[in-house]
Design an enzyme around this catalytic site. Sequence first.
Site, short mmCIF file in Angstrom:
data_model
loop_
_atom_site.label_atom_id
_atom_site.label_comp_id
_atom_site.label_asym_id
_atom_site.label_seq_id
_atom_site.Cartn_x
_atom_site.Cartn_y
_atom_site.Cartn_z
N ASP A 487 0.85 -1.17 -0.03
CA ASP A 487 0.08 0.16 0.07
C ASP A 487 0.85 1.22 -0.02
O ASP A 487 0.44 2.32 -0.34
CB ASP A 487 -0.81 0.15 1.27
C1 GLC Z 1 -0.63 2.95 5.89
C2 GLC Z 1 0.13 1.86 6.49
C3 GLC Z 1 0.17 0.45 5.71
C4 GLC Z 1 -1.27 0.28 5.43
C5 GLC Z 1 -2.31 1.24 5.00
C6 GLC Z 1 -3.36 0.92 4.80
O1 GLC Z 1 -0.05 3.33 4.96
O2 GLC Z 1 1.58 2.02 6.65
O3 GLC Z 1 0.62 -0.57 6.07
O4 GLC Z 1 -1.51 -0.94 4.54
O5 GLC Z 1 -2.00 2.42 5.76
O6 GLC Z 1 -4.29 2.10 4.49
C1 GLC Z 2 -1.30 -3.60 5.70
C2 GLC Z 2 -2.68 -3.59 4.91
C3 GLC Z 2 -2.41 -4.50 3.67
C4 GLC Z 2 -1.07 -4.41 2.84
C5 GLC Z 2 -0.03 -4.36 3.78
C6 GLC Z 2 1.17 -3.98 2.97
O1 GLC Z 2 -1.12 -4.70 6.23
O2 GLC Z 2 -3.77 -3.97 5.68
O3 GLC Z 2 -3.28 -4.55 3.14
O4 GLC Z 2 -1.02 -5.25 1.77
O5 GLC Z 2 -0.07 -3.40 4.83
O6 GLC Z 2 1.36 -2.43 2.81
#
Ligand code: GLC
Ligand code: GLC
Length: 814
Positions: A487
């Site tokens: 993400d």
């Molecule tokens: C933030 C977190 C990430 C997560 C994302 C979801 O960016 O760092 O881990 O996946 O939020 O919205």
């Molecule tokens: C967080 C989010 C997941 C994403 C991950 C890596 O765990 O929930 O959807 O894949 O971060 O960014």
Amino acid sequence: MRFGYFDDENREYVITQPDTPLPWLNYLGDEDYFGLISNTAGGYTFYRDARLRRLTRYRYNNVPTDRGGRYLYLRDNQSEQYWSPTWQPTGRQLENYACHVGLGYTKISSEYSDIKAEIRYFIPLGQTLEVWQLHLTNQREKTADISLFSCVEFCLWDALDDATNFQRNLNIGEVEVEDSVIYHKTEYRERRNHFAYFACSEPVDGFDTQRDSFLGAYRGWDKPQSVESGVSSNSIAHGWSPIGSHHVHLVMEPGEVRKVNFLLGYQENPADSKFESEGSQIINKQFVLPTIKRFLKSSEVEAAFAELSTYWNDLLSIYQVKTPDEHTNRMVNIWNAYQCLITFNLSRSASYYESGIGRGMGFRDSNQDLLGFVHMLPGRARQRILDLAATQLESGGAYHQYQPLTKRGNDAVGGNFNDDPLWLVLSVTAYIKETGDFDILEELIPFDNQPGSERPLYEHLQRSIQYTLDRLGPHGLPLIGRADWNDCLNLNTFSSEPGESFQTTTAMDGKTAESVFIAGLFVLAVTELAELADVYGKSVDAGIYRDAAVDMKDTTLQHGWDGDWFLRAYDHYGQKIGSNQNQEGQIFIEPQGMCIMAGIGRNGSHAESALMAVQKRLLTTHGIVLQQPAYSKYYLQLGEISSYPPGYKENAGIFCHTNPWIMIAETIQGNGDQALDYYLRINPSQREAISEIHRCEPYVYAQMIAGRDAPTHGEAKNSWLSGTAAWNYVAITQWILGIRPSYKGLQVEPVIPKSWSDFSVRRKYRGAIYNIEVKRVGPGNQVSIEVDGKAVDGTVVPLPQSDGQQVHVSVAIK
Ligand code: GLC
Ligand code: GLC
């Protein structure tokens, strides 16, 4: 250093020191009503939605930490001393403190000046209430004169509004007190038809419902005025901060044991009979009182607890293993399975790191979570799949999240995370392999919940695949959109405004940035769909999908290979990411795991070379970091990943979700020793011995362990709600131990360490019970199988003949 020990027989972790490095959490409840409870009774409760129906208040960012909880105070009326039998909030030192973290319950016991207290907290199955079962023993040789005070602070339902909208909220609090029951009914006078109650099994000596009357001005939870003086003020909350506090006076003979039950519950009344009578504002209690009466009885509470134990034992009995490694056994048999179910229930909503007011259910998260619990709750997995598919769009794309109360896609976040739809293929195929329920493919499901748009689930899967094929970039690799699994790799965001969301801001048209990770995921998903199409009698489709897999594999090897490992992506300018040409971020873990799982380059030396690079460049004693070298500054064209200081989260933290992909890849390459080594590095039970470094709970995985670039290398954060739970479970049970459901039966292909001479598994599958005994007779991974004494060809144990059948499988590995 340890703060407790595992009691595997009772399926508990017993914390013996209350001042754990961080609050260590457990969950109560399994379907509609949930509680979070820490090892010193902190936490809160909610009905279905942690934001909109929150019963009790919790203060994030509080000092001291972990405030808001299920508090009991004991006061010795002779010495006038008082204490908390759960250590907090008074913090007075206790003898023999123990917190038993169990499956769906927590039990805290302690002693103070020869008064022993034991409190068991749990939520009976199917109920919307939690029980606090207190056993109090006078271990003195003389009579003890004890005052018992309870206390919860109510939340005014919407947890976000409760923490922000004071001009209104300080005026609206309302309660009722009747017998030993305190009712919290804020907003019941208008549109709500639900209320909360806090009941006690004993007659009370007094009560409080206004927080400041109970605590006294300028005083905290550690020294409430009422407790200090031994007298409740019988306050009735009008506005301000409603609480529930009972005062029970107990005169106890030497050796006497007193049992006191408290209930904290949620009740909805029919809209047309909310009140006692016409024109009255008094809650109609006719529907709730029978439940309260029932669960205040000790016999009923004991029966409900026994039922809860059976429920958990049955779920866990579906996959039980005995290997030479205790950490493997403990995590597979108890804690990892438990965490998978909790993650299924709560997605990423409510923990000590997720505030319960933010995220809905993630599309990719929920599909992956399903991989870890589908064998335990196939019925609920089916429903989850239908809910998820109904938020898919006609384009095949998906909302990134949906709201659990409405089951609608979340407009505020929207879609265009281009990996999202592919995960649906993985969850559906896993579900059918587990259950054989091909009928689910015929279920008519709408797009974006729009009536009239219903198409069979099978077509939803086809559109998921097509979505990728419709969005290929300049190299023929999938366009990344807002982000893929990572993400925080935001290649079209280009955000320079503080506070702007990295996930929802899009500055570029998205026609150039491509993801090698999605290429791998696509090959994995389309290969799965081809296999499904074959057994589903759609051989033409199967052929098309197999060709698509071949094409994408070729493209990936041509444009997604960096010489020694898989590239990560191409950015908006068409520049490589995850290449040895980069200064920072030369190699990423995700495409190595995903591409090898998908079988890309399996015929050549690519997989071996990529795994060597992972070991050489990304491995630490605490697990495998996400990428190296860490980004040392913010890169506009990369987004959030470079916003984190080096070593944390996606910027070179050990993001535990991704480690199992490498474990699986190692088993595919036949390296059982390496796979188990990686498994154990992040295994919470294995890390228990370094709890002072790891700091999070030793019984569940955390999302992240700080990487080697961080000053706190080895420290975990964000425990409990993470895709880490499901993927580690899949890696150990299906790939290292090698017991995998397939369309034709249970596949058995262990890839275990050379030093393991044997292991056994008991697996319930399609109504039969498989007792699988595996023996190592040679140093390799070649498997030969006998089913009930007869040799079978290949590695699949055929489907059972009848329900309840016991099947004996003996497996030789040479
Ligand atoms: C933030 C977190 C990430 C997560 C994302 C979801 O960016 O760092 O881990 O996946 O939020 O919205
Ligand atoms: C967080 C989010 C997941 C994403 C991950 C890596 O765990 O929930 O959807 O894949 O971060 O960014």
